[in-house]
Write an enzyme that holds these catalytic residues in place. Structure first.
Site, short mmCIF file in Angstrom:
data_model
loop_
_atom_site.label_atom_id
_atom_site.label_comp_id
_atom_site.label_asym_id
_atom_site.label_seq_id
_atom_site.Cartn_x
_atom_site.Cartn_y
_atom_site.Cartn_z
N HIS A 132 -3.89 1.39 -9.43
CA HIS A 132 -4.07 1.26 -7.98
C HIS A 132 -5.38 0.53 -7.67
O HIS A 132 -6.24 0.40 -8.53
CB HIS A 132 -4.10 2.64 -7.30
CG HIS A 132 -2.75 3.26 -7.13
ND1 HIS A 132 -2.17 4.06 -8.08
CD2 HIS A 132 -1.85 3.20 -6.10
CE1 HIS A 132 -0.98 4.46 -7.66
NE2 HIS A 132 -0.76 3.95 -6.46
N LYS A 160 -8.67 3.85 -3.92
CA LYS A 160 -7.84 5.07 -3.97
C LYS A 160 -8.68 6.25 -4.43
O LYS A 160 -9.38 6.18 -5.43
CB LYS A 160 -6.64 4.85 -4.90
CG LYS A 160 -5.70 6.06 -4.89
CD LYS A 160 -4.35 5.75 -5.46
CE LYS A 160 -3.46 6.98 -5.51
NZ LYS A 160 -3.17 7.53 -4.19
P1 NAD Z 1 -7.32 4.76 4.00
O1 NAD Z 1 -8.57 5.30 3.40
O2 NAD Z 1 -7.18 3.29 4.20
O3 NAD Z 1 -7.07 5.46 5.43
C1 NAD Z 1 -7.30 6.84 5.64
C2 NAD Z 1 -7.14 7.16 7.12
O4 NAD Z 1 -7.40 8.56 7.29
C3 NAD Z 1 -8.10 6.41 8.05
O5 NAD Z 1 -7.46 6.12 9.28
C4 NAD Z 1 -9.21 7.43 8.29
O6 NAD Z 1 -9.88 7.25 9.55
C5 NAD Z 1 -8.39 8.71 8.31
N1 NAD Z 1 -9.24 9.87 8.02
C6 NAD Z 1 -10.13 10.02 7.01
N2 NAD Z 1 -10.75 11.22 7.11
C7 NAD Z 1 -10.23 11.81 8.21
C8 NAD Z 1 -10.45 13.05 8.84
N3 NAD Z 1 -11.33 13.94 8.36
N4 NAD Z 1 -9.70 13.36 9.93
C9 NAD Z 1 -8.78 12.47 10.41
N5 NAD Z 1 -8.56 11.28 9.87
C10 NAD Z 1 -9.26 10.96 8.78
O7 NAD Z 1 -6.12 5.32 3.08
P2 NAD Z 1 -4.67 4.68 2.85
O8 NAD Z 1 -4.73 3.70 1.73
O9 NAD Z 1 -4.10 4.28 4.15
O10 NAD Z 1 -3.89 5.95 2.27
C11 NAD Z 1 -3.77 7.12 3.05
C12 NAD Z 1 -3.06 8.20 2.25
O11 NAD Z 1 -1.71 7.80 2.01
C13 NAD Z 1 -3.66 8.47 0.87
O12 NAD Z 1 -3.56 9.84 0.59
C14 NAD Z 1 -2.77 7.66 -0.06
O13 NAD Z 1 -2.75 8.16 -1.38
C15 NAD Z 1 -1.44 7.88 0.62
N6 NAD Z 1 -0.39 6.89 0.34
C16 NAD Z 1 0.87 7.39 0.22
C17 NAD Z 1 1.92 6.53 0.03
C18 NAD Z 1 3.30 7.11 -0.06
O14 NAD Z 1 4.29 6.34 -0.17
N7 NAD Z 1 3.44 8.43 0.01
C19 NAD Z 1 1.71 5.16 -0.04
C20 NAD Z 1 0.40 4.67 0.11
C21 NAD Z 1 -0.64 5.56 0.31
#
Ligand code: NAD
Length: 242
Positions: free
Chosen positions: A149, A153
């Site tokens: 990744h 991440k």
């Molecule tokens: P990112 O770091 O780009 O975004 C995180 C988001 O969460 C941001 O909007 C941030 O402001 C918010 N955030 C952080 N702390 C917070 C808090 N305390 N309260 C409220 N909001 C808060 O992350 P990303 O790459 O978009 O990934 C997000 C999640 O999705 C991760 O856990 C990742 O592993 C997961 N993910 C899952 C899939 C899937 O298919 N299930 C695919 C991609 C990513």
């Protein structure tokens, strides 16, 4: 599906996944994003026009039917609490959750429809089934799960790698060894390698864009809306896989 558009609240709206969800949600006339939540509540330029709330004020969110949560494990408890207090369904892809947080999903599912998946791509749903079958046929072979990744991440091994490990277990295979690689801007790659005497079987999935996860999550939201309370599975709801 209800007749009026499903009202979505995006938790983690300013993140990589949140932005993909917001861009692609506009393609679905039967979905309407009512607001986004992020840590700071600041609105990124391309999201102007969308009401954004900081996490500390998420209780002030307008009425919504379903929350789409792609945030961080540390933000997850308050997302679940808001769904509980509003009796709103939840589609979540946040990874790195603790056992207690997974239990909270089960408790919430007694009240509203809930779908959590470590991966919202059709390819990984099928890979998971293939991995289960390979493990059942090759119970003595060594199993390695290698995931790659992008450098931002937070959790390792990835939620998808752990879900593939669970598929190995369901098939009766050997407990897998996990390796994690963090490099550049890799969206997500998973290799499950079965090694036997003198031969090797490799099953691989490569995600080319986050849009596949966002499309899967939006389709899950469309199909979940209006369903009775319960825990739903992505592979079953979207692909009919048992
Ligand atoms: P990112 O770091 O780009 O975004 C995180 C988001 O969460 C941001 O909007 C941030 O402001 C918010 N955030 C952080 N702390 C917070 C808090 N305390 N309260 C409220 N909001 C808060 O992350 P990303 O790459 O978009 O990934 C997000 C999640 O999705 C991760 O856990 C990742 O592993 C997961 N993910 C899952 C899939 C899937 O298919 N299930 C695919 C991609 C990513």
């Amino acid at each position: 599906m209800p007749n009026s558009p499903v009202r979505l609240l995006i938790h983690g709206a300013s993140g990589r996944m949140g932005r993909a969800l917001l861009r692609l949600a506009a393609e679905h006339g039967d979905l309407r994003v009512v607001a986004g939540i992020s840590r700071s509540g600041r609105t990124p330029p391309e999201l102007s026009g969308l009401p954004m709330l900081p996490a500390a004020h998420m209780g002030e969110a307008p009425a919504f039917d379903l929350m789409l949560d792609f945030s961080l494990a540390e933000a997850f408890d308050s997302a679940v609490a808001l769904c509980r207090s509003r009796s709103a369904g939840l589609v979540s892809g946040t990874t790195g959750l603790s056992a207690t947080q997974k239990q909270a999903l089960d408790t919430l599912a007694q009240q509203v429809p809930v779908l959590w998946s470590a991966n919202f791509s059709a390819g990984v749903a099928v890979l998971s089934e293939l991995v289960r079958q390979a493990a059942a046929a090759l119970p003595e072979w060594d199993v390695d799960i290698v995931e790659s990744h992008h450098v931002h991440k937070k959790d390792a091994p990835s939620g998808t790698a752990l879900a593939l490990g669970a598929a190995v277990e369901r098939g009766g295979g050997r407990p897998p060894a996990y390796s994690s690689l963090r490099a550049g801007d890799i969206v997500g790659e998973h290799l499950v390698q079965f090694t036997g005497p003198g031969e090797r079987l490799e099953l691989t999935h490569r995600a080319g864009s986050r849009d596949i996860f966002a499309r899967g999550a939006l389709e899950a939201a469309r199909r979940l809306a209006g369903r009775p309370p319960g825990s739903y599975r992505f592979a079953e709801l979207l692909l009919g896989l048992a």
